[in-house]
Structures are given as structure tokens and as C-alpha cells.
Design an enzyme around this catalytic site. Sequence first.
Site, mmCIF file in Angstrom:
data_model
loop_
_atom_site.group_PDB
_atom_site.id
_atom_site.type_symbol
_atom_site.label_atom_id
_atom_site.label_comp_id
_atom_site.label_asym_id
_atom_site.label_seq_id
_atom_site.Cartn_x
_atom_site.Cartn_y
_atom_site.Cartn_z
ATOM 1 C CG ASP A 1 -2.268 0.650 1.253
ATOM 2 O OD1 ASP A 1 -2.137 2.112 0.851
ATOM 3 O OD2 ASP A 1 -3.324 0.286 1.222
ATOM 4 N N GLY B 1 -5.157 5.003 2.205
ATOM 5 C CA GLY B 1 -5.152 3.960 3.118
ATOM 6 C C GLY B 1 -4.459 4.648 4.696
ATOM 7 C CB ALA C 1 -4.091 -1.038 -4.765
ATOM 8 C CB SER D 1 -12.582 3.267 -6.082
ATOM 9 O OG SER D 1 -12.299 3.923 -4.731
ATOM 10 C CE1 TYR E 1 -13.088 2.227 -9.303
ATOM 11 C CE2 TYR E 1 -15.611 2.461 -9.377
ATOM 12 C CZ TYR E 1 -14.390 1.826 -8.879
ATOM 13 O OH TYR E 1 -14.464 0.903 -8.025
ATOM 14 C CE LYS F 1 -11.727 -0.884 -9.489
ATOM 15 N NZ LYS F 1 -10.815 -1.638 -8.585
HETATM 16 N N1 LIG Z 1 -15.808 1.072 -1.412
HETATM 17 C C1 LIG Z 1 -16.817 0.437 -2.152
HETATM 18 O O1 LIG Z 1 -17.918 0.708 -2.158
HETATM 19 C C2 LIG Z 1 -16.322 -0.132 -3.446
HETATM 20 C C3 LIG Z 1 -17.284 -0.388 -4.384
HETATM 21 C C4 LIG Z 1 -16.948 -1.307 -5.567
HETATM 22 C C5 LIG Z 1 -15.697 -1.466 -5.487
HETATM 23 N N2 LIG Z 1 -14.725 -0.919 -4.961
HETATM 24 C C6 LIG Z 1 -13.442 -1.416 -5.253
HETATM 25 O O2 LIG Z 1 -12.780 -1.871 -3.885
HETATM 26 C C7 LIG Z 1 -11.227 -1.679 -3.638
HETATM 27 C C8 LIG Z 1 -11.159 -1.029 -2.311
HETATM 28 O O3 LIG Z 1 -11.856 0.002 -2.147
HETATM 29 P P1 LIG Z 1 -12.196 0.985 -0.915
HETATM 30 O O4 LIG Z 1 -13.145 1.771 -0.813
HETATM 31 O O5 LIG Z 1 -11.287 0.002 0.142
HETATM 32 O O6 LIG Z 1 -10.860 1.996 -1.256
HETATM 33 P P2 LIG Z 1 -9.814 2.756 -0.374
HETATM 34 O O7 LIG Z 1 -9.344 3.860 -1.134
HETATM 35 O O8 LIG Z 1 -10.066 2.870 1.144
HETATM 36 O O9 LIG Z 1 -8.442 1.446 -0.483
HETATM 37 C C9 LIG Z 1 -7.597 1.646 -1.529
HETATM 38 C C10 LIG Z 1 -6.234 1.223 -1.111
HETATM 39 O O10 LIG Z 1 -5.318 1.285 -2.008
HETATM 40 C C11 LIG Z 1 -4.113 2.156 -1.793
HETATM 41 N N3 LIG Z 1 -3.808 2.298 -2.969
HETATM 42 C C12 LIG Z 1 -4.110 3.338 -4.056
HETATM 43 N N4 LIG Z 1 -3.362 3.349 -5.101
HETATM 44 C C13 LIG Z 1 -2.445 2.871 -4.787
HETATM 45 C C14 LIG Z 1 -0.973 2.384 -5.578
HETATM 46 N N5 LIG Z 1 -0.863 3.039 -6.650
HETATM 47 N N6 LIG Z 1 -0.016 1.632 -4.979
HETATM 48 C C15 LIG Z 1 -0.500 1.259 -3.793
HETATM 49 N N7 LIG Z 1 -1.560 1.403 -2.951
HETATM 50 C C16 LIG Z 1 -2.310 2.279 -3.622
HETATM 51 C C17 LIG Z 1 -4.664 3.209 -0.877
HETATM 52 O O11 LIG Z 1 -3.443 3.841 -0.100
HETATM 53 C C18 LIG Z 1 -5.739 2.405 -0.157
HETATM 54 O O12 LIG Z 1 -5.027 1.948 1.100
HETATM 55 C C19 LIG Z 1 -11.221 -0.453 -4.860
HETATM 56 O O13 LIG Z 1 -10.397 -1.125 -6.009
HETATM 57 C C20 LIG Z 1 -12.539 0.029 -5.356
HETATM 58 O O14 LIG Z 1 -12.244 0.307 -6.726
HETATM 59 C C21 LIG Z 1 -14.914 -0.294 -3.779
#
Ligand SMILES: NC(=O)c1ccc[n+]([C@@H]2O[C@H](COP(=O)([O-])OP(=O)(O)OC[C@H]3O[C@@H](n4cnc5c(N)ncnc54)[C@H](O)[C@@H]3O)[C@@H](O)[C@H]2O)c1
Length: 331
Positions: A31, A36, A74, A77, A142, A146
Site C-alpha cells: 500500500d 489508506g 488498490a 475509486s 473508473y 475495472k
Molecule cells: N468502497 C466501495 O463501495 C467499492 C465498491 C466497488 C468496488 N470497490 C473497489 O474496492 C477496492 C477497495 O475500495 P476501498 O473503498 O477500500 O478503497 P480505499 O481507497 O479505502 O482503498 C484503496 C487502497 O489502495 C491504496 N492504493 C491506491 N493506489 C495505490 C497504488 N498506486 N499503490 C499502492 N497502493 C495504492 C490506498 O492507499 C488504499 O489503502 C477498490 O479497488 C475499489 O475500486 C469499492
Amino acid sequence: MRCLVTGGAGFIGSHVTLGLVEAGHEVVVIDNLLTGHEMALPPNVKLERVDLNNAKETDRVLSQGPWDVVLHFAALSSVADSIKHPTHYLRANIITSLNLIRSCIRYNVKNFVFSSTASIFGGENFSSIIPATAPIRPSSPYGESKFYIEQVLKWADRVYNMRYACLRYFNAAGADIEGRLGEDHQPETHLIPLAIDALLGLRPPLKLYGNNYPTHDGTCIRDYVHVTDLADAHIRVIEKLKYGSVTYNLGSGKGFSNLEIIREIERISGKKLPWSWAEPRPGDSAFLVADSRAFQSECGWQPRNGDIGVIIESALNWRKNNPYGYKTGHR
Ligand SMILES: NC(=O)c1ccc[n+]([C@@H]2O[C@H](COP(=O)([O-])OP(=O)(O)OC[C@H]3O[C@@H](n4cnc5c(N)ncnc54)[C@H](O)[C@@H]3O)[C@@H](O)[C@H]2O)c1
């Protein structure tokens, strides 16, 4: 198992990491802490503070295998942000995933779990629950990014036998029932945490985007799944990978309009939530509710915290106890 989790310090990734550790597995997290929080990681989890844009560093971590499974959370989003900055979003989500997948192939990873999204269906006008076989028409860069990675994974399986699970979540919400973890996005774009912050006076009144959607009360309808139930879903799908690659839609199967969520938060808290109307946002679909029946029957999954009241209460409790998120003086 030895598990590598990208984005494990984020909202969903941290709940999955906790679930894996509690199930007795070893977890290493990649991460860059862009969105995060290191504090969201259990003490015995190693954090590799690496940006997946950096192919060499990504390769270095993958070389520390063998890995039984790689789980890839990661990403950037925000649907709205991706429409404002399409090339940045496409580049960020696609390059990082390609770097990771290439390293996985190089170091012979055989099982890969990918966080996909309901946004890949965004451009269709649905009025009933959406199965994984529904037409795919992303309405945002976005969602497009995906879906692109879903295609890359299909080829990684076909050519290199790397099995994948694409889990297309709808709306992840709630917080660890024991209050150890919660949702702390900066900036926050999700309805429930924004509404709770408005209720607690931590943000200005909530803005509700659009009141003229073709739904019973004119506001968008979404499917909320508890983040701990999502964590359980990930652990179950790893088992399923033994039999081949899979793609599932994942949600509660129940839709709630934005107005219904506001009313539910008011009912649970006993307080009036301040809010006002705002213009609809481009890329928002009227109705996104998952048909998760295939996942439920094939992976034996049942949401244990599926009640919307439980989802809201857990999120509210976490925020009350952590008004500034993971960091004191955060805002
Ligand atoms: N939250 C939702 O409702 C939801 C719905 C559908 C899909 N998703 C997908 O689920 C996943 C997690 O979502 P979330 O809500 O936990 O997001 P979040 O932003 O809380 O977590 C993403 C994590 O990835 C890390 N990150 C981002 N870019 C990075 C990089 N280049 N290198 C290393 N680390 C990196 C961030 O620091 C963070 O800790 C994402 O892929 C998102 O697209 C989320």
C-alpha cells in the site's frame, strides 16, 4: 496461506486483511497509503509501502513468494473524480494492475482476487437486480478501467493459467462490528459516511445529488453490503478458485434509495440529519442492485450483517468513537 493484499490499508482491504489474519493466514500488504491508513493494519501484518506504479518495486515484493493468493484492492475509486480526470484514472488503475499482474505471472502466482465494481454496468437503465451476465456498459472511466482489468485477467488465465476471481461489489458500507476498523476516506464520496458526518456535525449538511431519477422517490437506489460480509466473501472465493476462474456480482440484493438511507440514519440515531438537494452527478445510475444468488449458492455465502440497520449502526458507532478517523486531528 501466504496472502499478498494490495490496498490492504484501505477500507475494504483492511477488513479483508483482518479476516485473513483471524482465519490464521499470513498477510503481507502492499500500500502506498494514498487513501489508506497504517493504523488499520493488524500488528502482525507486514506493510510494504510501495506504489504499484513502480514496476520494479512491485516485482521486488512479488519475488518474496511463494504466494498462495494475491488480492488486489488498490485503486482510485471515485466515479465522479474519474469523469473529471479520465486519463489520470485510466492510467492509474490500468498501469498499476498491469504491473501487478505481470509480476504475478513472473513469480508464478496461481490465484488472484480482483476488486471489480457495479460501475461496469453504469450505462444501462436497470430496474431489477443485476446478474453477472448483464450487459456491461461502464458510464465512467473508473468503471471502464475495472472492466479492462477483468479482460486482462481472462487472458492471464488463458495463457498463463493464473486463476482469478472478479468480485464486482456494489456499495461496501458499515464497519467492523467490534469497532476495530471503519471507513476513513479522504475525500469521502460515499453516502453513508457523508450522512453520518453531517449528522454528527463533522461536515456541512449532506448534499443529495438529483431528485428526478426514475425510482419510487426520485433518488438513486443502491445496494449496501456490510464490509465484514465482503471480507468473508473474499475468504470463501479463494476456496472456489481451486475449480477455476469465476466472476460474481456481490451485494445484499436489496436496494435502498438515498432518501430511505437518510430516514434510516435518523431513525437509528434519533436525530434530524441536515441535508439539501444538489444537481445530479454525471455517471450516477438510477438503480444498481446486485443479483448475488450465484455467489451465495456456489460459495455458500450469506451476509451475516445484511440488515441496513446493522450496517448504519456499525458505521455510526465507529465514527462516534473515531470522529477524526484513524488520525487524531485528521481534518
Ligand atoms: N468502497 C466501495 O463501495 C467499492 C465498491 C466497488 C468496488 N470497490 C473497489 O474496492 C477496492 C477497495 O475500495 P476501498 O473503498 O477500500 O478503497 P480505499 O481507497 O479505502 O482503498 C484503496 C487502497 O489502495 C491504496 N492504493 C491506491 N493506489 C495505490 C497504488 N498506486 N499503490 C499502492 N497502493 C495504492 C490506498 O492507499 C488504499 O489503502 C477498490 O479497488 C475499489 O475500486 C469499492
